[in-house]
Design an enzyme around this catalytic site. Sequence first.
Site, PDB file in Angstrom:
ATOM      1  N   LYS A  65       0.634  -1.173  -0.164  1.00  7.41           N
ATOM      2  CA  LYS A  65      -0.222  -0.514   0.297  1.00  7.41           C
ATOM      3  C   LYS A  65       1.463   1.490  -0.117  1.00  7.41           C
ATOM      4  CE  LYS A  65      -1.655  -1.497   4.045  1.00  7.41           C
ATOM      5  NZ  LYS A  65      -0.824  -2.413   4.429  1.00  7.41           N
ATOM      6  N   HIS A 194       1.321  -3.584  14.824  1.00 13.10           N
ATOM      7  CA  HIS A 194       1.005  -2.653  14.592  1.00 13.10           C
ATOM      8  C   HIS A 194       1.557  -1.200  14.844  1.00 13.10           C
ATOM      9  CE1 HIS A 194       2.332   0.649  11.388  1.00 13.10           C
ATOM     10  NE2 HIS A 194       2.648  -0.300  10.594  1.00 13.10           N
ATOM     11  N   GLU A 269       6.434  -5.576   8.515  1.00 10.55           N
ATOM     12  CA  GLU A 269       5.636  -4.993   7.462  1.00 10.55           C
ATOM     13  C   GLU A 269       5.937  -3.827   7.242  1.00 10.55           C
ATOM     14  OE1 GLU A 269       1.785  -5.508   9.343  1.00 10.55           O
ATOM     15  OE2 GLU A 269       2.173  -7.601   9.055  1.00 10.55           O
ATOM     16  N   PRO A 270       7.421  -3.283   6.681  1.00 14.07           N
ATOM     17  CA  PRO A 270       7.666  -1.980   6.667  1.00 14.07           C
ATOM     18  C   PRO A 270       7.211  -1.426   5.200  1.00 14.07           C
ATOM     19  CG  PRO A 270       9.285  -3.872   5.987  1.00 14.07           C
ATOM     20  CD  PRO A 270       8.397  -4.424   6.817  1.00 14.07           C
ATOM     21  N   ARG A 272       7.260   2.742   4.315  1.00 13.10           N
ATOM     22  CA  ARG A 272       7.930   3.974   4.494  1.00 13.10           C
ATOM     23  C   ARG A 272       9.418   3.607   4.378  1.00 13.10           C
ATOM     24  NH1 ARG A 272       5.108   8.179   5.622  1.00 13.10           N
ATOM     25  NH2 ARG A 272       3.272   7.043   7.446  1.00 13.10           N
ATOM     26  N   TYR A 312      -3.224  13.147   4.193  1.00 11.96           N
ATOM     27  CA  TYR A 312      -3.596  11.558   4.537  1.00 11.96           C
ATOM     28  C   TYR A 312      -2.111  11.214   5.794  1.00 11.96           C
ATOM     29  CZ  TYR A 312      -7.101  11.412   1.612  1.00 11.96           C
ATOM     30  OH  TYR A 312      -8.616  12.215   0.387  1.00 11.96           O
TER      31      TYR A 312
HETATM   32  O1  ORX Z   1      -3.303   2.014   5.962  1.00 12.71           O
HETATM   33  C1  ORX Z   1      -2.266   3.086   6.027  1.00 12.71           C
HETATM   34  O2  ORX Z   1      -2.787   4.393   5.414  1.00 12.71           O
HETATM   35  C2  ORX Z   1      -0.766   3.215   6.182  1.00 12.71           C
HETATM   36  N1  ORX Z   1      -0.528   1.232   6.943  1.00 12.71           N
HETATM   37  C3  ORX Z   1       0.064   0.960   7.539  1.00 12.71           C
HETATM   38  C4  ORX Z   1       1.016  -0.490   7.334  1.00 12.71           C
HETATM   39  C5  ORX Z   1       2.030  -1.122   7.345  1.00 12.71           C
HETATM   40  C6  ORX Z   1       2.495  -1.829   7.650  1.00 12.71           C
HETATM   41  N2  ORX Z   1       1.110  -3.476   7.826  1.00 12.71           N
HETATM   42  C7  ORX Z   1       0.092  -2.587   7.330  1.00 12.71           C
HETATM   43  C8  ORX Z   1      -0.390  -0.715   7.860  1.00 12.71           C
HETATM   44  O3  ORX Z   1      -1.920  -0.739   8.350  1.00 12.71           O
HETATM   45  C9  ORX Z   1      -1.355  -3.495   8.493  1.00 12.71           C
HETATM   46  C10 ORX Z   1       3.052  -0.308   7.024  1.00 12.71           C
HETATM   47  O4  ORX Z   1       3.532   0.805   7.565  1.00 12.71           O
HETATM   48  P1  ORX Z   1       4.865   1.617   7.566  1.00 12.71           P
HETATM   49  O5  ORX Z   1       4.856   2.336   6.052  1.00 12.71           O
HETATM   50  O6  ORX Z   1       4.543   2.583   8.895  1.00 12.71           O
HETATM   51  O7  ORX Z   1       5.882   0.584   7.595  1.00 12.71           O
HETATM   52  C11 ORX Z   1      -0.505   3.270   7.390  1.00 12.71           C
HETATM   53  C12 ORX Z   1      -0.973   5.288   6.851  1.00 12.71           C
HETATM   54  C13 ORX Z   1      -0.519   5.770   6.207  1.00 12.71           C
HETATM   55  N3  ORX Z   1      -0.701   7.507   5.706  1.00 12.71           N
END
Ligand code: ORX
Length: 441
Positions: A65, A194, A269-270, A272, A312
């Site tokens: 995502k 998370h 689950e990195p 960013r 967002y």
């Molecule tokens: O869905 C979102 O908007 C964003 N979700 C982050 C997320 C990540 C990994 N696993 C799950 C998540 O929901 C289930 C990745 O997180 P990160 O990038 O911090 O490593 C979060 C908000 C972004 N606007």
Amino acid sequence: MRLVELDDQIHILEPQADAQTVLRNIIETGIQEDAFYVLDVGDIVKKHKEWKIKMPRVEPFYAVKCNDSLIVLEVLAALGTGFDCASKGEINKVLSLGVDPSRILFANPAKLKSHIHHAANQGVDLMTFDNECELHKVKNFFPSARLILRIRCDSTISQCPLGMKFGCDPLTEAPHLLEVANSLGLNVVGISFHVGSGCQDPPVFERAITAARNLFDIGLHLGFNMNILDIGGGFPGNKGTSIDKIAEIVNSTLDLHFPPSEGINIIAEPGRFYAASAFTLATNIHSKRDSVNNSMYYINDGVYGSFNCILYDHAVVSPQPFMVNPKPVTKLQPASVWGPTCDGLDQVVDNCLLPPLDIGDWLIFEDMGAYTLPVASQFNGFPVPKVHAVIDEALWLLLKDRHPLTEEHFTMDSGPYWAESWNQTDSIAQIPSFLLNDILD
Ligand code: ORX
């Protein structure tokens, strides 16, 4: 002069060039008007190396995502990461690269039943849950799925908290959910959390891993084959940030509660961390309004496009000026930066200091890879910026035959940036010093 065409291939850099040279050269062709990204593939590779060195026990499942650009996914697949998918669409995108379903985690605790069904058909059998309804859904549509219980443990400070929406309470809810899963004959294999995206509270990982350990023991006691700990996302990824502190805490807490001898698979689950710094965005100033001591600059990307991250993702972005016909900078003046749509909300920077800039000059934004492109729209008819991907020759040699990458993914054609009219000596004199920093160091 050749026309600037930004395409889908990864461009192999000339020996002395880097991503910033390319960005500068595209601008200096003088014919590029649309906003564009330069994607530095080497930055993603560098991040992966850093991850492996700093958290060798933790296997990354990239959160699609965050940035689902094909090149990002292909490079990560070639490097061997797993993928965290939130939906059927993301699962299909990753599978279409030829990634084995066993490398996909369906990490959305609230899934559509048709998506669960689809995961079952595709052999994507690892998924998260955090509530009882979801267990019944899984029981109906994919009873043999391997389930990971997501608990809540929030960072005291994070860019985007997630705990208000996902994760059950580790003390009051989680043990009960494990019992329900057990009574339904479902297959729970692990615990996840998370802490919040953009976590600024490294010790939260100690609290969360400790809570997960307790639930592992409850699960083992119930007879589940608990073998996966998923420490989620939250790792910073902008230039100048570091995962050192988080890694130190993660490693020591893992050694305490999940010693290697136990053989538990540790995953994360990195998002960013991998994507943020690899993308630099160049935007063109197409209009401006000057008043006494204040300038309003209008650029061709805004909050309905890449800068949706301001709304967002609670991102704060900082523009770096790039003058097409540089004059010596004698003063900085207060300025605001606005997107191209007709909406007053479409403001990119509220108040900053910039040298006086002309129409046709550029504003460059670093760290634009996370939660930008996948959300961007064409509101008011403005195109989402194209991505120009680059890689240096040594890395190309390393990656070119690693599935799913092939020779066809790369091109020796250095693309638009060696336009005939380009004069290297002149333009180097014009470059603000920030563009000369070697970002690949
Ligand atoms: O869905 C979102 O908007 C964003 N979700 C982050 C997320 C990540 C990994 N696993 C799950 C998540 O929901 C289930 C990745 O997180 P990160 O990038 O911090 O490593 C979060 C908000 C972004 N606007």
